[in-house]
Design a protein around this motif. Structure first.
Motif, PDB file in Angstrom:
ATOM      1  N   UNK A  47       0.849  -1.192   0.000  1.00 40.47           N
ATOM      2  CA  UNK A  47       0.000   0.000   0.000  1.00 40.47           C
ATOM      3  C   UNK A  47       0.874   1.226   0.000  1.00 40.47           C
ATOM      4  N   UNK A  48       0.638   2.146  -0.946  1.00 43.16           N
ATOM      5  CA  UNK A  48       1.398   3.391  -0.984  1.00 43.16           C
ATOM      6  C   UNK A  48       0.495   4.554  -0.591  1.00 43.16           C
ATOM      7  N   UNK A  49       1.115   5.607  -0.066  1.00 42.35           N
ATOM      8  CA  UNK A  49       0.403   6.799   0.373  1.00 42.35           C
ATOM      9  C   UNK A  49       0.792   7.961  -0.526  1.00 42.35           C
ATOM     10  N   UNK A  50      -0.220   8.602  -1.112  1.00 47.71           N
ATOM     11  CA  UNK A  50      -0.016   9.635  -2.120  1.00 47.71           C
ATOM     12  C   UNK A  50      -0.665  10.930  -1.652  1.00 47.71           C
ATOM     13  N   UNK A  51       0.096  12.001  -1.567  1.00 50.43           N
ATOM     14  CA  UNK A  51      -0.492  13.280  -1.181  1.00 50.43           C
ATOM     15  C   UNK A  51      -1.242  13.891  -2.364  1.00 50.43           C
ATOM     16  N   UNK A  52      -2.296  14.652  -2.060  1.00 51.92           N
ATOM     17  CA  UNK A  52      -3.084  15.306  -3.102  1.00 51.92           C
ATOM     18  C   UNK A  52      -3.654  16.603  -2.546  1.00 51.92           C
ATOM     19  N   UNK A  53      -4.115  17.486  -3.462  1.00 54.49           N
ATOM     20  CA  UNK A  53      -4.579  18.812  -3.081  1.00 54.49           C
ATOM     21  C   UNK A  53      -6.070  18.892  -2.806  1.00 54.49           C
ATOM     22  N   UNK A  54      -6.804  17.823  -2.922  1.00 55.09           N
ATOM     23  CA  UNK A  54      -8.220  17.843  -2.572  1.00 55.09           C
ATOM     24  C   UNK A  54      -9.089  18.484  -3.653  1.00 55.09           C
ATOM     25  N   UNK A  55     -10.380  18.679  -3.316  1.00 61.05           N
ATOM     26  CA  UNK A  55     -11.328  19.289  -4.249  1.00 61.05           C
ATOM     27  C   UNK A  55     -11.504  18.470  -5.510  1.00 61.05           C
ATOM     28  N   UNK A  56     -11.862  19.157  -6.604  1.00 67.65           N
ATOM     29  CA  UNK A  56     -12.054  18.464  -7.876  1.00 67.65           C
ATOM     30  C   UNK A  56     -10.754  17.839  -8.359  1.00 67.65           C
ATOM     31  N   UNK A  57      -9.631  18.454  -7.993  1.00 66.58           N
ATOM     32  CA  UNK A  57      -8.338  17.878  -8.357  1.00 66.58           C
ATOM     33  C   UNK A  57      -8.138  16.537  -7.661  1.00 66.58           C
ATOM     34  N   UNK A  58      -8.442  16.487  -6.383  1.00 64.65           N
ATOM     35  CA  UNK A  58      -8.324  15.231  -5.649  1.00 64.65           C
ATOM     36  C   UNK A  58      -9.235  14.159  -6.208  1.00 64.65           C
ATOM     37  N   UNK A  59     -10.425  14.557  -6.638  1.00 63.61           N
ATOM     38  CA  UNK A  59     -11.351  13.610  -7.257  1.00 63.61           C
ATOM     39  C   UNK A  59     -10.756  13.042  -8.545  1.00 63.61           C
ATOM     40  N   UNK A  60     -10.116  13.934  -9.321  1.00 64.40           N
ATOM     41  CA  UNK A  60      -9.481  13.483 -10.546  1.00 64.40           C
ATOM     42  C   UNK A  60      -8.387  12.468 -10.253  1.00 64.40           C
ATOM     43  N   UNK A  61      -7.524  12.785  -9.299  1.00 68.55           N
ATOM     44  CA  UNK A  61      -6.428  11.884  -8.953  1.00 68.55           C
ATOM     45  C   UNK A  61      -6.970  10.511  -8.556  1.00 68.55           C
ATOM     46  N   UNK A  62      -8.036  10.532  -7.768  1.00 61.15           N
ATOM     47  CA  UNK A  62      -8.631   9.264  -7.331  1.00 61.15           C
ATOM     48  C   UNK A  62      -9.164   8.466  -8.519  1.00 61.15           C
ATOM     49  N   UNK A  63      -9.938   9.127  -9.368  1.00 67.92           N
ATOM     50  CA  UNK A  63     -10.643   8.413 -10.440  1.00 67.92           C
ATOM     51  C   UNK A  63      -9.755   8.033 -11.611  1.00 67.92           C
ATOM     52  N   UNK A  64      -8.854   8.928 -12.013  1.00 66.03           N
ATOM     53  CA  UNK A  64      -8.115   8.719 -13.251  1.00 66.03           C
ATOM     54  C   UNK A  64      -6.671   8.266 -13.061  1.00 66.03           C
ATOM     55  N   UNK A  65      -6.136   8.396 -11.861  1.00 61.33           N
ATOM     56  CA  UNK A  65      -4.767   7.955 -11.610  1.00 61.33           C
ATOM     57  C   UNK A  65      -4.715   6.806 -10.603  1.00 61.33           C
ATOM     58  N   UNK A  66      -5.294   7.019  -9.421  1.00 63.68           N
ATOM     59  CA  UNK A  66      -5.174   6.025  -8.354  1.00 63.68           C
ATOM     60  C   UNK A  66      -5.973   4.765  -8.661  1.00 63.68           C
ATOM     61  N   UNK A  67      -7.257   4.903  -8.956  1.00 64.92           N
ATOM     62  CA  UNK A  67      -8.079   3.714  -9.185  1.00 64.92           C
ATOM     63  C   UNK A  67      -7.564   2.850 -10.342  1.00 64.92           C
ATOM     64  N   UNK A  68      -7.194   3.442 -11.502  1.00 70.28           N
ATOM     65  CA  UNK A  68      -6.646   2.600 -12.573  1.00 70.28           C
ATOM     66  C   UNK A  68      -5.324   1.942 -12.179  1.00 70.28           C
TER      67      UNK A  68
END
Length: 360
Positions: A47-68
């Motif tokens: 399991x890796x831990x990835x920092x993110x800026x939250x908001x719509x940007x955080x949603x993008x990171x989750x959906x298009x980078x992390x989940x895939x």
């Protein structure tokens, strides 16, 4: 509104409570070039831990980078809000490194590099060829995208807004409450451009002149915000009339029905990076995440949904015409590219001065 759905093996420490404008976007017909260094189901227990800026940007990171990435590799991933360089330093100095991947603006990347906070990029895993960055200021960071900030406003409340930084500072011609970032990098550049400094002659920054310029606008600043999402909510909630905002945040907000617009007449362009934190116990998995997000499909998604310029040219041909409308011309002589190396040497001291100035 329902919270964002989570996929197996993927978590976030701060679940999103508002509707993601990303999920309503049309699907792209994107082709991906798989990296030979990203194995499927590589280590289901890791399991890796990835920092993110939250908001719509955080949603993008989750959906298009992390989940895939989770689906592709089997490596679990946790998003941590918000990137904090002081916490990284504390982790590295204590030898107790909890995070793995750090989402860094350029000034933070170079400041961290100066303090030896990043692992060297493993070029056997991360391929840096073909990136769009106009210089090579990598020093442990993989370029992710170029983001851009300018003047934004609510078009339902004004049809004659300021469209460059000099006009943003002209409170007589453009009366109203301002909102600006509480971070020295970007804001000192804005202050000097507002004061008439030529973009070509901006660096090294004349700090005393920048603070004199900030003194002029300070009485009209309603909010010095530290959370990126506030650049939208302050306009949306009527707490500010004009704000400094990023193209990706404005486009996302507009897609969600928010009355907001921005000018491309003058922009601060900056490079965002991913870096692997020094001493990460999951370094190889973190490097594979960097390699994954540099692939064409993920890079194109950044341009498509974030309204940023992808760091790697492999994505250019995959962007829709609508996404291309939100890309900026980084060679525009009225705009600048943030000098990350300058800030890498000076960020902490100058940012401390800036924070103290805000409180006076």
């Amino acid at each position: 509104m329902p919270k964002q759905n989570r996929k197996a093996g993927s978590e976030t420490w701060e679940p999103t409570s508002r509707r993601s404008v990303l999920k309503g976007s049309s699907a792209l017909a994107l082709s991906a070039v798989a990296s030979p260094f990203i194995g499927r189901k590589a280590n289901a227990a890791e399991r890796i831990f990835i920092t993110s800026w939250g908001g719509s940007y955080g949603e993008f990171v989750q959906e298009h980078l992390v989940n895939p990435f989770v689906s592709e590799t089997g490596t679990e991933a946790v998003i941590v809000n918000t990137p904090d360089l002081a916490k990284v330093r504390a982790q590295v100095q204590s030898g107790n490194v909890e995070w793995d991947v750090f989402d860094a603006v350029g000034s933070m990347l170079f400041s961290g590099a100066k303090s030896d906070l990043w692992e060297p990029l493993d070029t056997n895993i991360v391929n840096l060829k073909g990136n769009n960055i106009p210089a090579e200021p990598l020093r442990g960071g993989m370029p992710l995208y170029i983001y851009s900030g300018g003047v934004a406003w609510d078009p339902s409340k004004t049809d004659a807004p300021p469209k460059n930084f000099a006009e943003m500072w002209d409170v007589d011609k453009f009366p109203g409450r301002r909102a600006l970032r509480s971070r020295a990098s970007e804001m000192l550049e804005v202050a000097l451009l507002a004061d008439g400094v030529s973009p070509k002659e901006l660096y090294p920054l004349d700090l005393d002149r920048a603070f004199r310029s900030l003194d002029k606008i300070k009485p009209s600043v309603r909010k010095w915000f530290d959370q990126t999402g506030q650049m939208i909510t302050l306009i949306q909630q009527g707490e500010a009339d004009f704000t400094y905002a990023y193209t990706n945040r404005v486009r996302s907000a507009r897609a969600g029905g928010v009355s907001i617009d921005m000018s491309f007449d003058q922009l601060i362009n900056a490079v965002a990076y991913y870096a692997v934190i020094k001493g990460s116990p999951r370094k190889d998995a973190a490097m594979k995440f960097l390699a994954f997000v540099s692939q064409p499909k993920q890079q194109a998604a950044m341009g498509e949904y974030l309204s940023v310029t992808p760091a790697f040219a492999v994505a250019d041909d995959l962007l829709s015409e609508e996404a291309k409308k939100w890309r900026v011309d980084v060679s525009d002589p009225n705009s600048i590219i943030l000098d990350d190396e300058y800030w890498g040497d000076k960020f902490e001291d100058v940012n401390k001065r800036f924070k103290e100035w805000i409180l006076t």
